[in-house]
Design a protein around this motif. Structure first.
Motif, PDB file in Angstrom:
ATOM      1  N   PHE A  68      -7.082 -58.690  44.126  1.00  0.00           N
ATOM      2  CA  PHE A  68      -7.084 -57.339  43.580  1.00  0.00           C
ATOM      3  C   PHE A  68      -6.158 -57.306  42.358  1.00  0.00           C
ATOM      4  CE2 PHE A  68      -7.944 -57.122  48.081  1.00  0.00           C
ATOM      5  CZ  PHE A  68      -8.988 -56.211  48.196  1.00  0.00           C
ATOM      6  N   PHE A  69      -6.644 -56.685  41.293  1.00  0.00           N
ATOM      7  CA  PHE A  69      -5.874 -56.541  40.063  1.00  0.00           C
ATOM      8  C   PHE A  69      -5.696 -55.059  39.772  1.00  0.00           C
ATOM      9  CE2 PHE A  69      -8.338 -60.408  39.968  1.00  0.00           C
ATOM     10  CZ  PHE A  69      -7.470 -61.372  39.484  1.00  0.00           C
ATOM     11  N   GLU A  70      -4.495 -54.668  39.414  1.00  0.00           N
ATOM     12  CA  GLU A  70      -4.218 -53.262  39.113  1.00  0.00           C
ATOM     13  C   GLU A  70      -3.425 -53.168  37.808  1.00  0.00           C
ATOM     14  OE1 GLU A  70      -5.543 -50.913  40.782  1.00  0.00           O
ATOM     15  OE2 GLU A  70      -6.159 -51.964  42.613  1.00  0.00           O
ATOM     16  N   GLU A  71      -3.724 -52.142  37.025  1.00  0.00           N
ATOM     17  CA  GLU A  71      -3.044 -51.925  35.751  1.00  0.00           C
ATOM     18  C   GLU A  71      -1.821 -51.029  35.932  1.00  0.00           C
ATOM     19  OE1 GLU A  71      -3.733 -53.027  32.634  1.00  0.00           O
ATOM     20  OE2 GLU A  71      -5.388 -54.292  33.349  1.00  0.00           O
ATOM     21  N   ASN A  72      -0.749 -51.362  35.228  1.00  0.00           N
ATOM     22  CA  ASN A  72       0.428 -50.505  35.186  1.00  0.00           C
ATOM     23  C   ASN A  72       0.338 -49.542  34.011  1.00  0.00           C
ATOM     24  OD1 ASN A  72       1.851 -51.614  37.388  1.00  0.00           O
ATOM     25  ND2 ASN A  72       2.660 -53.260  36.113  1.00  0.00           N
ATOM     26  N   PRO A  73       0.966 -48.380  34.105  1.00  0.00           N
ATOM     27  CA  PRO A  73       1.026 -47.491  32.940  1.00  0.00           C
ATOM     28  C   PRO A  73       1.883 -48.116  31.847  1.00  0.00           C
ATOM     29  CG  PRO A  73       2.456 -46.684  34.684  1.00  0.00           C
ATOM     30  CD  PRO A  73       1.685 -47.829  35.274  1.00  0.00           C
ATOM     31  N   GLU A  74       1.725 -47.661  30.624  1.00  0.00           N
ATOM     32  CA  GLU A  74       2.500 -48.196  29.497  1.00  0.00           C
ATOM     33  C   GLU A  74       3.992 -48.076  29.760  1.00  0.00           C
ATOM     34  OE1 GLU A  74       3.110 -47.499  24.674  1.00  0.00           O
ATOM     35  OE2 GLU A  74       1.906 -46.101  25.857  1.00  0.00           O
ATOM     36  N   ASN A  75       4.400 -46.944  30.287  1.00  0.00           N
ATOM     37  CA  ASN A  75       5.797 -46.714  30.684  1.00  0.00           C
ATOM     38  C   ASN A  75       5.822 -46.694  32.197  1.00  0.00           C
ATOM     39  OD1 ASN A  75       5.182 -44.530  28.190  1.00  0.00           O
ATOM     40  ND2 ASN A  75       6.799 -46.015  27.810  1.00  0.00           N
ATOM     41  N   ILE A  76       6.457 -47.695  32.784  1.00  0.00           N
ATOM     42  CA  ILE A  76       6.229 -47.992  34.196  1.00  0.00           C
ATOM     43  C   ILE A  76       6.715 -46.910  35.155  1.00  0.00           C
ATOM     44  CG2 ILE A  76       8.350 -49.281  34.700  1.00  0.00           C
ATOM     45  CD1 ILE A  76       6.345 -51.446  35.925  1.00  0.00           C
ATOM     46  N   GLN A  77       7.604 -46.039  34.698  1.00  0.00           N
ATOM     47  CA  GLN A  77       8.079 -44.966  35.559  1.00  0.00           C
ATOM     48  C   GLN A  77       7.244 -43.687  35.421  1.00  0.00           C
ATOM     49  OE1 GLN A  77      12.268 -44.253  35.906  1.00  0.00           O
ATOM     50  NE2 GLN A  77      12.862 -46.330  35.375  1.00  0.00           N
ATOM     51  N   PHE A  78       6.152 -43.762  34.704  1.00  0.00           N
ATOM     52  CA  PHE A  78       5.379 -42.559  34.361  1.00  0.00           C
ATOM     53  C   PHE A  78       4.999 -41.715  35.571  1.00  0.00           C
ATOM     54  CE2 PHE A  78       1.595 -40.083  33.539  1.00  0.00           C
ATOM     55  CZ  PHE A  78       1.875 -39.471  32.330  1.00  0.00           C
ATOM     56  N   TYR A  79       4.363 -42.332  36.563  1.00  0.00           N
ATOM     57  CA  TYR A  79       3.812 -41.543  37.669  1.00  0.00           C
ATOM     58  C   TYR A  79       4.901 -40.870  38.493  1.00  0.00           C
ATOM     59  CZ  TYR A  79      -0.538 -43.970  36.548  1.00  0.00           C
ATOM     60  OH  TYR A  79      -1.632 -44.474  35.898  1.00  0.00           O
ATOM     61  N   LEU A  80       6.022 -41.558  38.688  1.00  0.00           N
ATOM     62  CA  LEU A  80       7.098 -40.946  39.461  1.00  0.00           C
ATOM     63  C   LEU A  80       7.730 -39.791  38.690  1.00  0.00           C
ATOM     64  CD1 LEU A  80       8.887 -40.767  41.916  1.00  0.00           C
ATOM     65  CD2 LEU A  80      10.349 -42.550  40.946  1.00  0.00           C
ATOM     66  N   ILE A  81       8.031 -39.998  37.421  1.00  0.00           N
ATOM     67  CA  ILE A  81       8.625 -38.921  36.627  1.00  0.00           C
ATOM     68  C   ILE A  81       7.664 -37.738  36.523  1.00  0.00           C
ATOM     69  CG2 ILE A  81       9.461 -38.294  34.320  1.00  0.00           C
ATOM     70  CD1 ILE A  81      10.502 -41.208  34.097  1.00  0.00           C
ATOM     71  N   GLN A  82       6.397 -38.020  36.352  1.00  0.00           N
ATOM     72  CA  GLN A  82       5.412 -36.940  36.309  1.00  0.00           C
ATOM     73  C   GLN A  82       5.436 -36.117  37.592  1.00  0.00           C
ATOM     74  OE1 GLN A  82       1.146 -37.992  36.588  1.00  0.00           O
ATOM     75  NE2 GLN A  82       0.841 -36.719  34.772  1.00  0.00           N
ATOM     76  N   SER A  83       5.527 -36.796  38.729  1.00  0.00           N
ATOM     77  CA  SER A  83       5.546 -36.072  40.009  1.00  0.00           C
ATOM     78  C   SER A  83       6.815 -35.245  40.157  1.00  0.00           C
ATOM     79  CB  SER A  83       5.396 -37.046  41.181  1.00  0.00           C
ATOM     80  OG  SER A  83       6.576 -37.839  41.349  1.00  0.00           O
ATOM     81  N   ILE A  84       7.931 -35.737  39.629  1.00  0.00           N
ATOM     82  CA  ILE A  84       9.197 -34.997  39.704  1.00  0.00           C
ATOM     83  C   ILE A  84       9.132 -33.750  38.830  1.00  0.00           C
ATOM     84  CG2 ILE A  84      11.643 -35.085  39.061  1.00  0.00           C
ATOM     85  CD1 ILE A  84      11.541 -38.091  39.904  1.00  0.00           C
ATOM     86  N   VAL A  85       8.632 -33.897  37.606  1.00  0.00           N
ATOM     87  CA  VAL A  85       8.508 -32.741  36.712  1.00  0.00           C
ATOM     88  C   VAL A  85       7.570 -31.698  37.316  1.00  0.00           C
ATOM     89  CG1 VAL A  85       7.611 -31.981  34.472  1.00  0.00           C
ATOM     90  CG2 VAL A  85       9.084 -34.001  34.605  1.00  0.00           C
ATOM     91  N   ASN A  86       6.450 -32.147  37.844  1.00  0.00           N
ATOM     92  CA  ASN A  86       5.513 -31.204  38.468  1.00  0.00           C
ATOM     93  C   ASN A  86       6.164 -30.468  39.626  1.00  0.00           C
ATOM     94  OD1 ASN A  86       3.518 -31.916  36.678  1.00  0.00           O
ATOM     95  ND2 ASN A  86       2.474 -33.317  38.071  1.00  0.00           N
ATOM     96  N   TYR A  87       6.914 -31.172  40.431  1.00  0.00           N
ATOM     97  CA  TYR A  87       7.586 -30.555  41.576  1.00  0.00           C
ATOM     98  C   TYR A  87       8.620 -29.529  41.112  1.00  0.00           C
ATOM     99  CZ  TYR A  87      10.438 -30.136  45.794  1.00  0.00           C
ATOM    100  OH  TYR A  87      11.146 -29.642  46.870  1.00  0.00           O
ATOM    101  N   LEU A  88       9.415 -29.899  40.114  1.00  0.00           N
ATOM    102  CA  LEU A  88      10.439 -28.978  39.623  1.00  0.00           C
ATOM    103  C   LEU A  88       9.825 -27.742  38.973  1.00  0.00           C
ATOM    104  CD1 LEU A  88      13.033 -31.494  38.120  1.00  0.00           C
ATOM    105  CD2 LEU A  88      13.170 -30.272  40.298  1.00  0.00           C
ATOM    106  N   ASN A  89       8.617 -27.895  38.428  1.00  0.00           N
ATOM    107  CA  ASN A  89       7.917 -26.762  37.833  1.00  0.00           C
ATOM    108  C   ASN A  89       7.065 -25.999  38.842  1.00  0.00           C
ATOM    109  OD1 ASN A  89       8.757 -26.750  35.083  1.00  0.00           O
ATOM    110  ND2 ASN A  89       7.465 -28.532  34.653  1.00  0.00           N
ATOM    111  N   GLY A  90       7.196 -26.383  40.131  1.00  0.00           N
ATOM    112  CA  GLY A  90       6.447 -25.675  41.172  1.00  0.00           C
ATOM    113  C   GLY A  90       4.971 -25.976  41.197  1.00  0.00           C
ATOM    114  N   LYS A  91       4.587 -27.161  40.702  1.00  0.00           N
ATOM    115  CA  LYS A  91       3.164 -27.481  40.582  1.00  0.00           C
ATOM    116  C   LYS A  91       2.761 -28.748  41.339  1.00  0.00           C
ATOM    117  CE  LYS A  91       2.690 -25.250  36.072  1.00  0.00           C
ATOM    118  NZ  LYS A  91       2.264 -25.411  34.668  1.00  0.00           N
TER     119      LYS A  91
END
Length: 325
Positions: free
Chosen positions: A277-300
């Motif tokens: 199995f091969f999987e691609e990483n995002p360009e900035n490897i912390q993207f998905y976690l930071i995105q989830s944190i921002v969404n949570y802090l914004n109530g989304k």
């Protein structure tokens, strides 16, 4: 809008994390801090950030900053995270969470006391590569998991030979321990995510090469709450040009091999077939976690998968292995 202030703006913020705070919707970086004013100003100007400081408390008290990213060595994580939370500002802390398990307890105590959330940069929990591993396990393709083994070895870095100017990662007062604390933290957090909590652990450490004062060789055995048992070995003084970065997960139906840092193909071996199995990483490897944190802090969004509570467990395991308590 989450308006971030960075305490620390070194190498990790250049690509792994820093750009994400502006790529994610309803998030911005408004100030950065570094003790070296010249480097703080340079970072700010290169990244189009209007304000920079050489004092962390000035950044925390900036009224335009409403969330803080602590990207310093672990030795100062607790001080800065606690100060920020007491100021009412959520924190995102680089891993490992702190320089000791006891400091993690104090960070989480203040988070609970103030009601201000704390997150930790164990971003591998959000990467497609490791979520593929989790899916294979959850789908039962390995059957009942019985054992897991970590095998990790790398040769010394060139800077390890300069006794007068060693990197901070091998200075206990800054890092909490040595490279084990920095790198194995990712692996133990991953196992917590994939297989559940580790309940029993013991280990041994040694300093074989004497390049620095902290450990350069570690072995450990551990048992998960589920009954799965595991072991690990780490060498940071392997021969030149030799490296090993492997995790083996074995069950009653098959065996899975993956890596932590190389992102080599995930290999699933069963009696019926062998798959990669091969999987691609995002360009900035912390993207998905930071995105989830921002969404949570914004109530989304839901609570992110890496919090102070989950990260504290990893510090406990590492401190037990290193006999820190």
């Amino acid at each position: 809008m989450v308006k971030w202030g960075f305490i620390g703006c070194g190498a990790v913020t250049e690509k792994k994390s820093g750009p994400v705070f502006r790529k994610v919707e309803e998030s911005d970086v408004v100030a950065v801090m570094r003790r070296d004013s010249v480097k703080a100003e340079d970072y700010a100007k290169r990244h189009g950030i209007n304000r920079w400081y050489n004092n962390a408390h000035d950044l925390i008290n900036d009224p335009d900053v409403n969330a803080v990213y602590v990207a310093t060595p672990p030795g100062s994580h607790a001080e800065y995270a606690i100060t920020a939370m007491r100021a009412g500002k959520p924190v995102y802390i680089e891993k490992p969470m702190a320089a000791s398990f006891q400091e993690c307890i104090e960070i989480n105590r203040v988070s609970e006391e103030t009601g201000v959330p704390c997150f930790v940069a164990y971003y591998r929990r959000t990467l497609p590569y490791f979520n593929r591993v989790k899916q294979i396990i959850n789908d039962g393709l390995l059957g009942d998991i019985s054992t897991v083994q970590i095998r990790f070895s790398i040769p010394p870095y060139a800077t390890d030979f300069d006794r007068a100017n060693l990197p901070w990662r091998v200075k206990k007062e800054l890092a909490g321990a040595g490279y084990f604390y920095d790198l194995a933290s990712h692996q133990f957090d991953l196992l917590d995510y994939l297989l559940g909590e580790i309940k029993d652990v013991q280990g041994y450490k040694s300093n074989i090469a004497g390049l620095y004062d902290v450990e350069d060789t570690v072995v450990a055995s551990f048992r998960f709450e589920s009954g799965v048992i595991g072991s690990g070995s780490w060498s940071f003084i392997a021969p030149k040009d030799t490296r090993s970065d492997l995790i083996y997960i074995t069950g009653t139906k098959g065996k899975l091999t993956c890596s932590t840092f190389n992102f080599s193909p995930i290999i699933l071996e069963t009696s019926e077939c062998e798959q990669e199995f091969f999987e691609e990483n995002p360009e900035n490897i912390q993207f998905y976690l930071i995105q989830s944190i921002v969404n949570y802090l914004n109530g989304k969004g839901d609570r992110p998968v890496s919090t102070g509570i989950t990260a504290q467990r990893t510090n406990y395991i590492m401190d037990k292995i290193l006999s820190k308590f």
